[in-house]
Scaffold this active site. Structure first.
Site, PDB file in Angstrom:
ATOM      1  N   SER A 139      51.758 -42.457  76.780  1.00 19.29           N
ATOM      2  CA  SER A 139      52.675 -43.185  76.253  1.00 19.29           C
ATOM      3  C   SER A 139      52.539 -43.420  74.936  1.00 19.29           C
ATOM      4  O   SER A 139      52.338 -42.162  74.006  1.00 19.29           O
ATOM      5  CB  SER A 139      52.826 -44.466  76.925  1.00 19.29           C
ATOM      6  OG  SER A 139      53.915 -45.301  76.585  1.00 19.29           O
ATOM      7  N   ASP A 159      61.259 -42.546  85.063  1.00 24.60           N
ATOM      8  CA  ASP A 159      60.517 -43.352  84.122  1.00 24.60           C
ATOM      9  C   ASP A 159      61.297 -44.349  83.290  1.00 24.60           C
ATOM     10  O   ASP A 159      62.542 -43.960  82.748  1.00 24.60           O
ATOM     11  CB  ASP A 159      59.731 -42.548  83.054  1.00 24.60           C
ATOM     12  CG  ASP A 159      58.960 -43.358  81.904  1.00 24.60           C
ATOM     13  OD1 ASP A 159      59.306 -44.327  81.484  1.00 24.60           O
ATOM     14  OD2 ASP A 159      58.041 -42.417  81.331  1.00 24.60           O
ATOM     15  N   HIS A 196      56.478 -44.364  85.161  1.00 24.54           N
ATOM     16  CA  HIS A 196      55.717 -44.358  83.721  1.00 24.54           C
ATOM     17  C   HIS A 196      54.161 -44.694  83.887  1.00 24.54           C
ATOM     18  O   HIS A 196      53.530 -44.533  83.166  1.00 24.54           O
ATOM     19  CB  HIS A 196      56.382 -45.522  82.778  1.00 24.54           C
ATOM     20  CG  HIS A 196      55.865 -45.251  81.380  1.00 24.54           C
ATOM     21  ND1 HIS A 196      56.218 -44.108  80.530  1.00 24.54           N
ATOM     22  CD2 HIS A 196      55.068 -46.073  80.626  1.00 24.54           C
ATOM     23  CE1 HIS A 196      55.761 -44.305  79.511  1.00 24.54           C
ATOM     24  NE2 HIS A 196      54.990 -45.559  79.309  1.00 24.54           N
TER      25      HIS A 196
HETATM   26  N1  LIG Z   1      54.547 -55.452  79.810  1.00 23.63           N
HETATM   27  C1  LIG Z   1      55.586 -54.095  79.792  1.00 23.63           C
HETATM   28  C2  LIG Z   1      55.058 -53.038  80.251  1.00 23.63           C
HETATM   29  C3  LIG Z   1      53.772 -52.218  79.626  1.00 23.63           C
HETATM   30  C4  LIG Z   1      53.499 -50.952  80.066  1.00 23.63           C
HETATM   31  O1  LIG Z   1      54.240 -50.340  81.023  1.00 23.63           O
HETATM   32  N2  LIG Z   1      52.310 -50.369  79.321  1.00 23.63           N
HETATM   33  C5  LIG Z   1      52.074 -49.033  79.640  1.00 23.63           C
HETATM   34  C6  LIG Z   1      52.046 -48.265  78.491  1.00 23.63           C
HETATM   35  S1  LIG Z   1      53.735 -48.243  78.069  1.00 23.63           S
HETATM   36  C7  LIG Z   1      53.601 -47.009  76.594  1.00 23.63           C
HETATM   37  O2  LIG Z   1      52.570 -47.357  75.753  1.00 23.63           O
HETATM   38  C8  LIG Z   1      50.836 -49.118  80.696  1.00 23.63           C
HETATM   39  O3  LIG Z   1      50.034 -48.103  80.637  1.00 23.63           O
HETATM   40  N3  LIG Z   1      50.628 -49.862  81.349  1.00 23.63           N
HETATM   41  C9  LIG Z   1      49.335 -49.963  82.164  1.00 23.63           C
HETATM   42  C10 LIG Z   1      49.436 -50.003  83.469  1.00 23.63           C
HETATM   43  O4  LIG Z   1      48.433 -50.286  84.362  1.00 23.63           O
HETATM   44  O5  LIG Z   1      50.592 -49.390  84.029  1.00 23.63           O
HETATM   45  C11 LIG Z   1      56.631 -54.575  80.601  1.00 23.63           C
HETATM   46  O6  LIG Z   1      56.873 -55.830  80.875  1.00 23.63           O
HETATM   47  O7  LIG Z   1      57.566 -53.792  80.650  1.00 23.63           O
END
Ligand SMILES: N[C@@H](CCC(=O)N[C@@H](CSC=O)C(=O)NCC(=O)O)C(=O)O
Length: 279
Positions: A147, A225, A258
């Site tokens: 991401s 995603d 995602h």
């Molecule tokens: N807080 C957000 C969601 C944040 C999120 O999905 N972060 C992703 C990376 S997004 C792009 O850089 C991530 O890797 N999160 C860590 C995980 O463990 O999934 C929301 O509320 O949508």
């Protein structure tokens, strides 16, 4: 000084977490490193993994399940944090997609971010540290990420093909100048003059035309995603690669979202892709 915070035996190797004082950031930074079995006294290839928004140096080590294959292939895997911590910039923790946990792997030029938010320079500093302190092979460094970090990996590799010989990404924010996450980050860190953004945008860099990775770039994208329609735009990167003649394997996967279940499903392919290119 590089201080060991914790270590955990894993698949015959060791998963470690460190803190050190970063000159690029001007603050302490944390990173994780997986050292495969038999690493002592060997010049091994190293992969840098850049995580996404809200993540830390722990996320990949805990969630991706990469250690088994890294052990088999003899790969060192390093994962930095995703931003400075404790910079004290007003408002830096107010949103999850800008500021803390969202450094975007660029060097900020706009105030009040320019002093500490220098994650691109930090990754190069960390590369030097890893070569020096863990005996990794300077000629066999690869980079990948997810991401925000998938895009960071693409940009750092495209800007420094002499330093990173292989590059891949999971669901990268492929054209940040043309999506809300990127416009917010670039506007804040680089300022409103969009002409300065191209140097930090992977699609724009590929569009400049030089083929920097003739052996190809690997990108995986889940089709379930939730960020795909508005934020990720892999088709723009794909088209830029096609026009520039940059070989790209963009795999689209039905049903994958995602998160780290997606990454864990394909991380073995990425490690083998890099191992194949790094030799
Ligand atoms: N807080 C957000 C969601 C944040 C999120 O999905 N972060 C992703 C990376 S997004 C792009 O850089 C991530 O890797 N999160 C860590 C995980 O463990 O999934 C929301 O509320 O949508």
């Amino acid at each position: 000084m590089t201080t060991l915070i914790s270590e955990h035996a894993s698949f015959g190797g060791v998963q470690r977490f460190y803190q050190h004082d970063s000159s690029a950031i001007g603050l302490p930074m944390r990173f994780s490193v997986y050292l495969p079995p038999g690493h002592e006294g060997k010049r091994l290839p190293v992969l840098f993994y850049l995580a996404g928004l809200t993540c830390t140096e722990e996320t990949f080590a805990i969630k991706a399940g990469a250690q088994r294959v890294a052990a088999e292939l003899g790969l060192i895997v390093v994962a930095p944090d995703t931003s400075p911590r404790g910079a004290g910039v007003p408002g830096e923790s107010e949103s999850w997609d800008f500021g803390v946990g969202a450094g975007f792997y660029l060097d900020a030029t706009a105030e009040p971010w320019a002093r500490h938010y220098r994650m691109a320079s930090y990754i190069l500093e960390l590369r030097e540290l890893v070569l020096r302190e863990f005996g990794a092979d300077e000629a066999r460094c690869g980079i990948f990420g997810h991401s925000m970090g998938g895009h960071g990996a693409l940009v750092l590799a495209l800007r420094h093909p002499d330093l990173f010989r292989s590059v891949s990404a999971f669901a990268p924010i492929a054209a940040p100048s043309r999506c809300p996450w990127g416009e917010k980050a670039f506007g804040g860190y680089l300022g409103t003059d969009r002409s300065s953004w191209a140097a930090w945008d992977a699609t724009e860099l590929v569009s400049q035309g030089a083929v920097r990775f003739p052996a190809g770039i690997l990108v995986d994208q889940g089709l379930a995603d939730k960020f795909l329609p508005d934020q990720l735009n892999p088709h723009l990167f794909e088209e830029a690669c096609r026009v520039a003649g940059q070989p790209l394997t963009l795999r689209r996967h039905e049903g994958y979202d995602h998160g780290y279940y997606f990454i864990a499903s394909f991380v073995e392919d990425h490690l083998r892709f890099h191992a194949g290119q790094l030799g």
